[in-house]
Design a protein around this motif. Structure first.
Motif, PDB file in Angstrom:
ATOM      1  N   ARG A 107      29.700  32.964  15.016  1.00 44.11           N
ATOM      2  CA  ARG A 107      30.625  32.146  15.801  1.00 44.11           C
ATOM      3  C   ARG A 107      30.721  30.698  15.304  1.00 44.11           C
ATOM      4  NH1 ARG A 107      31.050  34.491  21.045  1.00 44.11           N
ATOM      5  NH2 ARG A 107      32.176  36.436  20.705  1.00 44.11           N
TER       6      ARG A 107
ATOM      7  N   CYS B 292      27.024  32.774  25.968  1.00 39.87           N
ATOM      8  CA  CYS B 292      28.360  33.286  25.637  1.00 39.87           C
ATOM      9  C   CYS B 292      28.699  33.164  24.157  1.00 39.87           C
ATOM     10  CB  CYS B 292      29.427  32.581  26.469  1.00 39.87           C
ATOM     11  SG  CYS B 292      29.667  30.843  26.026  1.00 39.87           S
TER      12      CYS B 292
ATOM     13  N   SER C 101      28.772  38.002  29.838  1.00 49.86           N
ATOM     14  CA  SER C 101      30.112  37.445  29.615  1.00 49.86           C
ATOM     15  C   SER C 101      31.084  38.514  29.117  1.00 49.86           C
ATOM     16  CB  SER C 101      30.052  36.281  28.611  1.00 49.86           C
ATOM     17  OG  SER C 101      29.474  36.686  27.382  1.00 49.86           O
TER      18      SER C 101
ATOM     19  N   GLN D  43      30.839  40.648  26.564  1.00 46.71           N
ATOM     20  CA  GLN D  43      31.025  40.798  25.117  1.00 46.71           C
ATOM     21  C   GLN D  43      30.076  41.809  24.476  1.00 46.71           C
ATOM     22  OE1 GLN D  43      31.686  36.789  23.109  1.00 46.71           O
ATOM     23  NE2 GLN D  43      30.663  36.170  25.007  1.00 46.71           N
TER      24      GLN D  43
END
Length: 234
Positions: free
Chosen positions: A43, A59, A20, A22
């Motif tokens: 997160r 993700c 993704s 990142q």
């Protein structure tokens, strides 16, 4: 009805989100009595109404993977982690808001003030005790549907349906009449009445269930003669 939390730990986790765009993320995982509660602390985002505890492992964003939604509520001197029942009822796709594995495995969680204080040192986003919403009748219904043996009130994501053949006796009063009152209260709560709950009733009805081990169930109480949902915490 509740699993009392004994131990909360934190351990390092590394997520590879290269697909993704990142890269790798170093974070921590929060475990409760050996079961993962929060898989990606970096997160994790708390919301008073409901929040996702297990985030997408591809993700890392909330809402990407289905399920693992819960909410924190106050019940007497405890903090409880319960299903996000309002989201389950209101959403067109209820599976998106089903509870995390920790709740289906251990049951709704009750957390003492001391252990919750420790949890807040690990998860800084969590609010102080006095800012947590108080348990409502709708929350209580979610707890009961999840915790009752044999899914005797129906599936969490389905309308309430008492499996009357499972209820074989009651501690005080006529079984048929008490089940009628219990079903009526549950139906009203499901329709939106969040007030039909009492944490300390004048009288608690103990139902006996025709299931392995012959468990009992105490989900109906009376306060000033009025039938209400209850969720005994001790």
């Amino acid at each position: 009805m509740f699993h009392e939390v004994e131990k909360i730990t934190s351990e390092p986790r590394t997520f590879d989100f290269l697909d993704s765009g990142q890269g790798k993320i170093e974070t921590n995982q929060i475990n409760v009595d050996g079961v993962c509660l929060i898989n990606n602390l970096y997160r994790f985002s708390f919301e008073p109404d409901s929040f996702q505890t297990i985030l997408c492992e591809c993700c890392g964003f909330s809402g990407c993977a289905p399920g693992s939604w819960a909410c924190l509520r106050r019940l007497e001197n405890y903090v409880v982690l319960v299903p996000a029942i309002e989201a389950i009822i209101e959403h067109e796709l209820p599976d998106e808001y089903m509870p995390p594995e920790i709740l289906t495995k251990l049951g709704p969680l009750k957390i003492t003030a001391g252990i919750y204080k420790h949890l807040r040192t690990l998860v800084s986003e969590l609010p102080p005790f006095e800012e947590i919403p108080v348990m409502s009748a709708l929350d209580a219904m979610g707890v009961q549907k999840l915790a009752i043996p044999g899914r005797a009130l129906g599936e969490l994501k389905s309308p309430v349906e008492i499996r009357r053949e499972v209820f074989i006796a009651a501690s005080d009063g006529d079984l048929h009449d008490l089940l009628e009152q219990y079903e009526s209260v549950l139906t009203e709560v499901e329709s939106g009445d969040k007030t039909l709950f009492v944490s300390i009733p004048d009288k608690v009805i103990e139902f006996h269930l025709d299931l392995p081990g012959f468990p009992t169930w105490t989900g109906l109480g009376f306060k000033d003669g009025r039938a209400l949902l209850t969720t005994p915490i001790t």
